[in-house]
Design a protein around this motif. Sequence first.
Motif, PDB file in Angstrom:
ATOM      1  N   ASP A  50       0.817  -1.140  -0.059  1.00  0.00           N
ATOM      2  CA  ASP A  50       0.102  -0.018   0.057  1.00  0.00           C
ATOM      3  C   ASP A  50       0.693   1.313   0.002  1.00  0.00           C
ATOM      4  N   ASP A  51       2.064   1.239  -0.203  1.00  0.00           N
ATOM      5  CA  ASP A  51       2.941   2.444  -0.162  1.00  0.00           C
ATOM      6  C   ASP A  51       2.401   3.287  -1.456  1.00  0.00           C
ATOM      7  N   PRO A  52       2.598   4.504  -1.307  1.00  0.00           N
ATOM      8  CA  PRO A  52       1.947   5.393  -2.355  1.00  0.00           C
ATOM      9  C   PRO A  52       3.062   5.801  -3.176  1.00  0.00           C
ATOM     10  N   ILE A  53       3.338   5.504  -4.656  1.00  0.00           N
ATOM     11  CA  ILE A  53       3.982   5.809  -5.287  1.00  0.00           C
ATOM     12  C   ILE A  53       3.557   6.401  -6.672  1.00  0.00           C
ATOM     13  N   PRO A  54       4.499   7.151  -7.378  1.00  0.00           N
ATOM     14  CA  PRO A  54       4.005   7.691  -8.670  1.00  0.00           C
ATOM     15  C   PRO A  54       4.591   6.687  -9.813  1.00  0.00           C
ATOM     16  N   ALA A  55       3.991   6.828 -10.880  1.00  0.00           N
ATOM     17  CA  ALA A  55       4.433   6.240 -12.021  1.00  0.00           C
ATOM     18  C   ALA A  55       5.945   6.549 -12.387  1.00  0.00           C
ATOM     19  N   TYR A  56       6.827   5.412 -12.859  1.00  0.00           N
ATOM     20  CA  TYR A  56       8.230   5.932 -13.378  1.00  0.00           C
ATOM     21  C   TYR A  56       8.637   4.718 -14.111  1.00  0.00           C
ATOM     22  N   ARG A  57       9.641   5.018 -14.542  1.00  0.00           N
ATOM     23  CA  ARG A  57      10.434   4.084 -15.302  1.00  0.00           C
ATOM     24  C   ARG A  57      11.921   3.854 -14.949  1.00  0.00           C
ATOM     25  N   LEU A  58      12.118   2.651 -14.330  1.00  0.00           N
ATOM     26  CA  LEU A  58      13.676   2.379 -13.997  1.00  0.00           C
ATOM     27  C   LEU A  58      13.476   0.834 -13.578  1.00  0.00           C
ATOM     28  N   SER A  59      14.511   0.087 -14.460  1.00  0.00           N
ATOM     29  CA  SER A  59      14.485  -1.356 -14.193  1.00  0.00           C
ATOM     30  C   SER A  59      15.928  -1.674 -13.459  1.00  0.00           C
ATOM     31  N   HIS A  60      15.947  -2.981 -13.127  1.00  0.00           N
ATOM     32  CA  HIS A  60      17.113  -3.366 -12.336  1.00  0.00           C
ATOM     33  C   HIS A  60      18.490  -3.289 -13.340  1.00  0.00           C
ATOM     34  N   ASP A  61      18.140  -3.310 -14.542  1.00  0.00           N
ATOM     35  CA  ASP A  61      19.457  -3.313 -15.348  1.00  0.00           C
ATOM     36  C   ASP A  61      19.512  -1.963 -15.935  1.00  0.00           C
ATOM     37  N   SER A  62      18.909  -1.022 -15.784  1.00  0.00           N
ATOM     38  CA  SER A  62      19.063   0.401 -16.057  1.00  0.00           C
ATOM     39  C   SER A  62      20.385   1.077 -15.896  1.00  0.00           C
ATOM     40  N   ARG A  63      20.784   1.949 -16.487  1.00  0.00           N
ATOM     41  CA  ARG A  63      22.290   2.714 -16.060  1.00  0.00           C
ATOM     42  C   ARG A  63      21.816   4.044 -15.735  1.00  0.00           C
ATOM     43  N   LEU A  64      22.257   4.426 -14.515  1.00  0.00           N
ATOM     44  CA  LEU A  64      22.070   5.557 -14.066  1.00  0.00           C
ATOM     45  C   LEU A  64      23.546   6.363 -13.968  1.00  0.00           C
ATOM     46  N   PRO A  65      23.540   7.753 -14.147  1.00  0.00           N
ATOM     47  CA  PRO A  65      25.102   8.173 -14.009  1.00  0.00           C
ATOM     48  C   PRO A  65      25.650   8.229 -12.750  1.00  0.00           C
ATOM     49  N   GLY A  66      26.753   7.589 -12.409  1.00  0.00           N
ATOM     50  CA  GLY A  66      27.367   7.635 -11.282  1.00  0.00           C
ATOM     51  C   GLY A  66      26.755   6.703 -10.075  1.00  0.00           C
ATOM     52  N   LEU A  67      25.954   5.681 -10.423  1.00  0.00           N
ATOM     53  CA  LEU A  67      25.438   4.993  -9.477  1.00  0.00           C
ATOM     54  C   LEU A  67      25.125   3.542 -10.283  1.00  0.00           C
ATOM     55  N   SER A  68      25.562   2.493  -9.581  1.00  0.00           N
ATOM     56  CA  SER A  68      25.250   0.991  -9.964  1.00  0.00           C
ATOM     57  C   SER A  68      24.181   0.543  -9.277  1.00  0.00           C
ATOM     58  N   LEU A  69      23.001   0.227  -9.852  1.00  0.00           N
ATOM     59  CA  LEU A  69      21.776  -0.189  -9.086  1.00  0.00           C
ATOM     60  C   LEU A  69      22.183  -1.186  -8.179  1.00  0.00           C
ATOM     61  N   LYS A  70      22.950  -2.216  -8.641  1.00  0.00           N
ATOM     62  CA  LYS A  70      23.182  -3.457  -7.837  1.00  0.00           C
ATOM     63  C   LYS A  70      23.949  -3.169  -6.662  1.00  0.00           C
ATOM     64  N   THR A  71      24.902  -2.229  -6.622  1.00  0.00           N
ATOM     65  CA  THR A  71      25.650  -2.077  -5.855  1.00  0.00           C
ATOM     66  C   THR A  71      25.444  -1.107  -4.759  1.00  0.00           C
ATOM     67  N   HIS A  72      24.204  -0.038  -5.168  1.00  0.00           N
ATOM     68  CA  HIS A  72      23.661   0.725  -4.424  1.00  0.00           C
ATOM     69  C   HIS A  72      22.516   0.267  -3.380  1.00  0.00           C
ATOM     70  N   TRP A  73      21.679  -0.872  -3.968  1.00  0.00           N
ATOM     71  CA  TRP A  73      20.725  -1.424  -3.246  1.00  0.00           C
ATOM     72  C   TRP A  73      21.117  -2.718  -2.334  1.00  0.00           C
ATOM     73  N   LYS A  74      22.006  -3.402  -2.764  1.00  0.00           N
ATOM     74  CA  LYS A  74      22.116  -4.858  -2.402  1.00  0.00           C
ATOM     75  C   LYS A  74      22.212  -4.824  -0.825  1.00  0.00           C
ATOM     76  N   GLY A  75      23.166  -4.262  -0.229  1.00  0.00           N
ATOM     77  CA  GLY A  75      23.498  -4.096   1.209  1.00  0.00           C
ATOM     78  C   GLY A  75      22.049  -3.514   1.753  1.00  0.00           C
TER      79      GLY A  75
END
Length: 248
Positions: A122-147
């Motif tokens: 039930d957490d309220p969120i907007p519509a967005y686009r970002l996937s586990h394999d997306s590439r963000l500037p200066g941020l690795s999603l796997k490294t960022h979220w894993k811990g």
Amino acid sequence: MLLLLPPSETKRDGGDPARSLDLGALSFPTLTPPRRATLAALRRLSRNLQAATLGLKLGASQRFEVDRNRVLGSSPVLPAIERYTGVLYDGLDAQSLDPAERSFAAGSVAIASALFGLLRADDPIPAYRLSHDSRLPGLSLKTHWKGPVSAALAEVEGPLIDLRSEGYVALGPLPDRPDAVTVRVVTEDAGGQRKALNHFNKKAKGEFTRAVIRAGVRHGSVESLLEWAPSAGIRFVRSGDRTLDLIV
């Protein structure tokens, strides 16, 4: 017990126009700092249409996804379980759940997210686009979220039933404990040989989640879930110490 679902690439439009994204309203508050960092990186990416198209792996007809990301802070919000669409969420059919079932889902279902890490139903969120394999500037999603995601899951009491896809498991592996198990959807032939399903596993996961929600039983152990399953027409077989095969 907590059922862990994957998100979906597709999101439902709309929501409550009187509300917008409030990180303080989301569950798992330890994830607030990495959420802020991911949102900031996604905003930077979205300033450049070409870079965003490449980083988010979008086709020519998907520019609207970049436009969505540009207004994340002011877009209307929906409960996460309603925001996500697709085969799994069609099988779950959250909009047909009654208030008691929605309350149960809010306490028993979590959804992985490349943008928010982990969300309650039930957490309220907007519509967005970002996937586990997306590439963000200066941020690795796997490294960022894993811990952070793994640490948040380790704090959850009771069984963790993981229905996420491999890409989202990599963003936050389960804690190493006996009541944290992965569900694999399989078919079984006449000789008892099992084969994992790909696309069609999503429907089975959605229908299984719906069955658990509608039954309203808060299982205190994996064994309790396995004992209940046949009464709902669900067939599970242990295929490892921490793996359950859902046979369809």
